[in-house]
Enzyme design. Structure first.
Site, PDB file in Angstrom:
ATOM      1  N   CYS A  78     -14.602  -3.299 -32.092  1.00 22.14           N
ATOM      2  CA  CYS A  78     -13.382  -2.881 -31.399  1.00 22.14           C
ATOM      3  C   CYS A  78     -13.743  -2.774 -29.930  1.00 22.14           C
ATOM      4  CB  CYS A  78     -12.879  -1.540 -31.927  1.00 22.14           C
ATOM      5  SG  CYS A  78     -11.478  -0.848 -30.982  1.00 22.14           S
ATOM      6  N   THR A  79     -12.890  -3.252 -29.058  1.00 20.06           N
ATOM      7  CA  THR A  79     -13.235  -3.271 -27.635  1.00 20.06           C
ATOM      8  C   THR A  79     -13.316  -1.875 -27.021  1.00 20.06           C
ATOM      9  OG1 THR A  79     -10.887  -3.688 -27.147  1.00 20.06           O
ATOM     10  CG2 THR A  79     -12.371  -5.596 -27.200  1.00 20.06           C
ATOM     11  N   HIS A  80     -12.835  -0.852 -27.724  1.00 16.80           N
ATOM     12  CA  HIS A  80     -13.009   0.525 -27.254  1.00 16.80           C
ATOM     13  C   HIS A  80     -14.449   1.019 -27.438  1.00 16.80           C
ATOM     14  CE1 HIS A  80      -8.615   0.668 -27.395  1.00 16.80           C
ATOM     15  NE2 HIS A  80      -8.641   1.868 -26.859  1.00 16.80           N
ATOM     16  N   TYR A  91      -2.884  -1.412 -32.245  1.00 19.99           N
ATOM     17  CA  TYR A  91      -2.612  -2.493 -33.180  1.00 19.99           C
ATOM     18  C   TYR A  91      -3.354  -2.272 -34.497  1.00 19.99           C
ATOM     19  CZ  TYR A  91      -0.547  -5.627 -29.605  1.00 19.99           C
ATOM     20  OH  TYR A  91       0.242  -6.214 -28.647  1.00 19.99           O
ATOM     21  N   GLY A  92      -4.412  -1.505 -34.450  1.00 18.25           N
ATOM     22  CA  GLY A  92      -5.307  -1.387 -35.606  1.00 18.25           C
ATOM     23  C   GLY A  92      -4.691  -0.777 -36.842  1.00 18.25           C
ATOM     24  N   GLU A 123     -10.603   6.755 -25.498  1.00 16.30           N
ATOM     25  CA  GLU A 123      -9.510   6.874 -24.547  1.00 16.30           C
ATOM     26  C   GLU A 123      -9.445   8.243 -23.889  1.00 16.30           C
ATOM     27  OE1 GLU A 123      -5.717   5.479 -25.733  1.00 16.30           O
ATOM     28  OE2 GLU A 123      -6.438   3.429 -26.085  1.00 16.30           O
ATOM     29  N   ASP A 125      -4.567  -7.185 -24.620  1.00 13.15           N
ATOM     30  CA  ASP A 125      -5.056  -6.211 -25.597  1.00 13.15           C
ATOM     31  C   ASP A 125      -3.900  -5.274 -25.923  1.00 13.15           C
ATOM     32  OD1 ASP A 125      -6.898  -4.684 -27.182  1.00 13.15           O
ATOM     33  OD2 ASP A 125      -7.112  -3.270 -25.539  1.00 13.15           O
ATOM     34  N   SER A 126      -4.075  -4.486 -26.956  1.00 14.49           N
ATOM     35  CA  SER A 126      -3.039  -3.518 -27.310  1.00 14.49           C
ATOM     36  C   SER A 126      -2.966  -2.378 -26.298  1.00 14.49           C
ATOM     37  CB  SER A 126      -3.300  -2.946 -28.705  1.00 14.49           C
ATOM     38  OG  SER A 126      -4.545  -2.282 -28.735  1.00 14.49           O
ATOM     39  N   CYS A 130      -8.875  -8.193 -28.046  1.00 13.96           N
ATOM     40  CA  CYS A 130      -8.535  -7.196 -29.063  1.00 13.96           C
ATOM     41  C   CYS A 130      -9.043  -7.728 -30.397  1.00 13.96           C
ATOM     42  CB  CYS A 130      -7.025  -6.987 -29.109  1.00 13.96           C
ATOM     43  SG  CYS A 130      -6.424  -5.979 -30.488  1.00 13.96           S
ATOM     44  N   ASN A 131      -9.881  -6.969 -31.062  1.00 18.57           N
ATOM     45  CA  ASN A 131     -10.441  -7.429 -32.324  1.00 18.57           C
ATOM     46  C   ASN A 131      -9.378  -7.575 -33.401  1.00 18.57           C
ATOM     47  OD1 ASN A 131     -13.686  -7.430 -32.366  1.00 18.57           O
ATOM     48  ND2 ASN A 131     -12.966  -5.881 -30.932  1.00 18.57           N
ATOM     49  N   THR A 132      -8.436  -6.639 -33.456  1.00 20.04           N
ATOM     50  CA  THR A 132      -7.387  -6.709 -34.470  1.00 20.04           C
ATOM     51  C   THR A 132      -6.525  -7.951 -34.278  1.00 20.04           C
ATOM     52  OG1 THR A 132      -7.316  -4.295 -34.675  1.00 20.04           O
ATOM     53  CG2 THR A 132      -5.405  -5.516 -35.456  1.00 20.04           C
TER      54      THR A 132
END
Length: 290
Positions: A199-201, A51-52, A162, A19-20, A82-84
């Site tokens: 988004c994984t966040h 990355y987004g 975050e 992931d980023s 990571c979705n992006t």
């Protein structure tokens, strides 16, 4: 196209996850639960997060470098947590590593959304790059052509996640403001009934998001469906690890291991020891994207 050479996988090799930054730890949670006996190597490209907001060319280059670094760690599968990167680099990585299963989070999320929707009105919230790429929209419409899909960029949610701002009045006000375009009043049959956390966040904000959108909207997190897809792919390839003990976890970051450990507490279900996080330089790994 000339890519790094991939070797045949072995059952005791690890699953490489990247992931980023830290958001992909929500996918790692799901993998840990679905495949507790598998060894897992997680790489967070924290030096270049997020990355987004990056271009497709940059994301593809970063993704290829990340996987090249993971490939050096003896892996049998790649999970793009990571979705992006899933939206922009999945096909590229599959071409680079034809001997390894390479899975992203977009398709499993789209499948879950189509199963969940009642009125075929699906919303997707993600980073700017993911929404602009229209990967979720295309995946959902490919499965359900009659669906109505709305996408909304909510990059601010990444910062909230975050910083550990997951609950509270201010958080819900920010969420409501960002989601207002897709929550406008429609006739009952046209109202949004499913919302993909693209988004994984975002799963860390799921309780606050649920309160804002209301009980009539089903939230979809692709982490669990991604883990199920990984398990199915490994089983089909006879690559499931037969060991009876819990698999080993390894963590790699490209910058700030101390901050990674601190922020990871907001995403991962297990405590990560600072000494277990290895700082690596992946930019020297070969990249074919020009």
């Amino acid at each position: 196209m000339i890519c790094a050479e991939a070797k045949a996988a072995e059952v005791d090799a690890a699953i490489g996850v990247f992931d980023s930054g830290v958001g992909g730890l929500t996918v790692l949670n799901a993998l840990r639960e679905a495949l507790p006996n598998e060894n897992l190597v997680y790489l967070g490209d924290t030096a270049r997060v997020p990355y987004g907001t990056k271009s497709a060319v940059s994301v593809m280059r970063y993704a290829e470098q990340a996987v090249s670094a993971l490939q050096a760690r003896h892996i049998k599968a790649i999970v793009i947590a990571c979705n992006t990167a899933s939206a922009m680099a999945l096909e590229h990585l599959q071409a680079c590593y034809p001997m390894l299963p390479v899975l992203g989070v977009i398709e499993p999320g789209a499948i879950a959304a189509c199963k969940a929707t009642r009125r075929k009105h699906i919303g997707v919230i993600a980073t700017e790059s993911t929404t602009n790429n229209q990967a979720y929209q295309k995946a959902i419409l490919g499965l359900m052509p009659e669906a109505r899909v709305q996408a909304q960029a909510c990059s601010l949610f990444v910062a909230l996640a975050e910083e550990g701002w997951h609950e509270g009045t201010l958080v819900e006000q920010i969420i409501a403001k960002c989601l207002s375009p897709m929550l406008e009043r429609h006739s009952p049959e046209e109202q949004l009934d499913t919302l993909v956390l693209g988004c994984t966040h975002f799963p860390t904000l799921s309780q606050a998001i649920a309160r804002v959108v209301g009980k009539e909207v089903q939230l979809v997190d692709s982490a669990a469906t991604t883990a199920a897809a990984v398990k199915e792919r490994l089983a089909a390839a006879a690559l499931l690890n037969p060991q009876k003990t819990s698999g080993q976890l390894s963590f790699l970051v490209t910058d700030g291991p101390d901050r990674f450990v601190r922020v990871a507490n907001n995403f991962f279900n297990e405590e990560i020891a600072a000494a277990s996080v290895e700082l690596v330089d992946i930019q020297h790994h070969s990249s074919v994207v020009k």
